[in-house]
Enzyme design. Sequence first.
Site, mmCIF file in Angstrom:
data_model
loop_
_atom_site.group_PDB
_atom_site.id
_atom_site.type_symbol
_atom_site.label_atom_id
_atom_site.label_comp_id
_atom_site.label_asym_id
_atom_site.label_seq_id
_atom_site.Cartn_x
_atom_site.Cartn_y
_atom_site.Cartn_z
ATOM 1 N N HIS A 26 0.826 -1.209 0.000
ATOM 2 C CA HIS A 26 0.000 0.000 0.000
ATOM 3 C C HIS A 26 0.860 1.259 0.000
ATOM 4 O O HIS A 26 0.520 2.256 -0.651
ATOM 5 C CB HIS A 26 -0.922 0.009 1.221
ATOM 6 C CG HIS A 26 -1.815 1.206 1.291
ATOM 7 N ND1 HIS A 26 -2.911 1.370 0.486
ATOM 8 C CD2 HIS A 26 -1.764 2.321 2.060
ATOM 9 C CE1 HIS A 26 -3.504 2.513 0.748
ATOM 10 N NE2 HIS A 26 -2.822 3.121 1.700
ATOM 11 N N PHE A 84 -20.388 19.492 16.673
ATOM 12 C CA PHE A 84 -20.577 18.251 15.920
ATOM 13 C C PHE A 84 -20.130 18.367 14.461
ATOM 14 O O PHE A 84 -20.114 17.370 13.742
ATOM 15 C CB PHE A 84 -22.043 17.816 15.980
ATOM 16 C CG PHE A 84 -22.505 17.512 17.377
ATOM 17 C CD1 PHE A 84 -21.604 17.192 18.377
ATOM 18 C CD2 PHE A 84 -23.859 17.571 17.699
ATOM 19 C CE1 PHE A 84 -22.030 16.921 19.675
ATOM 20 C CE2 PHE A 84 -24.298 17.299 18.995
ATOM 21 C CZ PHE A 84 -23.371 16.981 19.981
ATOM 22 N N HIS A 134 -25.471 26.734 18.431
ATOM 23 C CA HIS A 134 -24.986 26.342 19.759
ATOM 24 C C HIS A 134 -23.459 26.409 19.793
ATOM 25 O O HIS A 134 -22.766 25.430 20.064
ATOM 26 C CB HIS A 134 -25.504 24.955 20.143
ATOM 27 C CG HIS A 134 -26.990 24.893 20.285
ATOM 28 N ND1 HIS A 134 -27.826 24.991 19.189
ATOM 29 C CD2 HIS A 134 -27.792 24.778 21.375
ATOM 30 C CE1 HIS A 134 -29.096 24.931 19.591
ATOM 31 N NE2 HIS A 134 -29.096 24.812 20.913
ATOM 32 N N ASP A 190 -25.677 20.195 28.544
ATOM 33 C CA ASP A 190 -25.179 18.990 27.881
ATOM 34 C C ASP A 190 -23.728 18.684 28.213
ATOM 35 O O ASP A 190 -23.225 17.618 27.861
ATOM 36 C CB ASP A 190 -25.350 19.103 26.365
ATOM 37 C CG ASP A 190 -26.816 19.083 25.963
ATOM 38 O OD1 ASP A 190 -27.539 18.225 26.482
ATOM 39 O OD2 ASP A 190 -27.232 19.936 25.169
ATOM 40 N N ARG A 248 -29.582 31.790 16.095
ATOM 41 C CA ARG A 248 -30.238 30.689 15.362
ATOM 42 C C ARG A 248 -31.668 31.086 14.981
ATOM 43 O O ARG A 248 -32.179 30.679 13.931
ATOM 44 C CB ARG A 248 -30.206 29.391 16.161
ATOM 45 C CG ARG A 248 -30.911 29.434 17.503
ATOM 46 C CD ARG A 248 -30.548 28.223 18.353
ATOM 47 N NE ARG A 248 -31.107 28.312 19.684
ATOM 48 C CZ ARG A 248 -32.034 27.500 20.173
ATOM 49 N NH1 ARG A 248 -32.517 26.531 19.426
ATOM 50 N NH2 ARG A 248 -32.483 27.646 21.392
ATOM 51 N N GLU A 299 -23.553 13.538 10.446
ATOM 52 C CA GLU A 299 -22.949 14.813 10.050
ATOM 53 C C GLU A 299 -22.034 14.659 8.827
ATOM 54 O O GLU A 299 -22.087 15.460 7.896
ATOM 55 C CB GLU A 299 -22.162 15.412 11.225
ATOM 56 C CG GLU A 299 -23.023 15.866 12.389
ATOM 57 C CD GLU A 299 -23.371 14.739 13.364
ATOM 58 O OE1 GLU A 299 -24.065 14.998 14.362
ATOM 59 O OE2 GLU A 299 -22.952 13.586 13.104
#
Length: 314
Positions: free
Chosen positions: A66, A240, A264, A272, A158, A214
């Site tokens: 490889h 995220f 956020h 959270d 938002r 995502e």
Amino acid sequence: AYTEQKEAKFKALGYHSILVEDGNEDYKGMREAIEEAKSIKDKPKVISLRTTIGYQSNKAGTAKVHGAPLGPEEVTRLRELWGMGKESFVVPDAARKKFTDAAARGAEAHKTWDALLAAYKKAFPEEGKKYDEYFNGCLSVEELAKTLPKNKDKIATRKASENTLADLLRLAPNVVGGSADLTGSNLTNPGQAKLVDYQKETPEGRYFRFGVREHGMCGVMNGIDAHGGLRAFGATFLNFISYALGSVRLAAMSEHGVVYVATHDSIGLGEDGPTHQPVETLAGLRATPNLLVIRPADQTETTAAWIAAYRNTK
């Protein structure tokens, strides 16, 4: 390298899955698999080939092939084994003809498509004009700027983004997008826009329910932009976006004019905890070449951010 049942996984995802057991030399089986895939019209297809990496070389079946070069002696040995002679780089006439024939067929298909498109534009001039605008990357940003909302009250950005989207989606029918399972938090589906979900039964839908995917979401956006005609956005929490960085970096390198809505964004996100707190994320995104990062503070700046995003086609 894999021990899980990949074919079963794709079948479970709704693909038509085809396996060629001998991906090294079963050319008949490969051709049959391709023809079988071409015959399936109602679902995506995947062809799996069981192969040996570096087949027939002295590093066959090892990770070395490889990353490590085979070396001139081994390359010469393989070329002689395969009947290709000793020259270092030769395209056989038979292989060259396959490609030139394909190019000729493509050119003919292109001429047919151009004639069809010209006839369509003549029969439907207004729709033809829109087609040209959309595929030339033209979104009437300057006109949008006159009508999109400006500051009135102090609101979360938002919510300001939702206000902008409500008008943008109404004024620009080629804008499509969605959220990675955070629509209610990202506020990317404003009620005023009356969006229909994109589904098998509603292919005209402009809103995508991407699920907790995502990376997949941003990959889909890249594909939409590569095709052209539509301008895509996708939303998640800022932290995220880290899950999607492979697709995000590829978009920047490929000059895809996609838009990420990352809500956020505070490092102080409380309820959270640390998993949702984007401490280093913003710096990483701003360090990415050809990635425009804007962090608006109010309605006017949020509207300006959307305008800048769609003005920035690359």
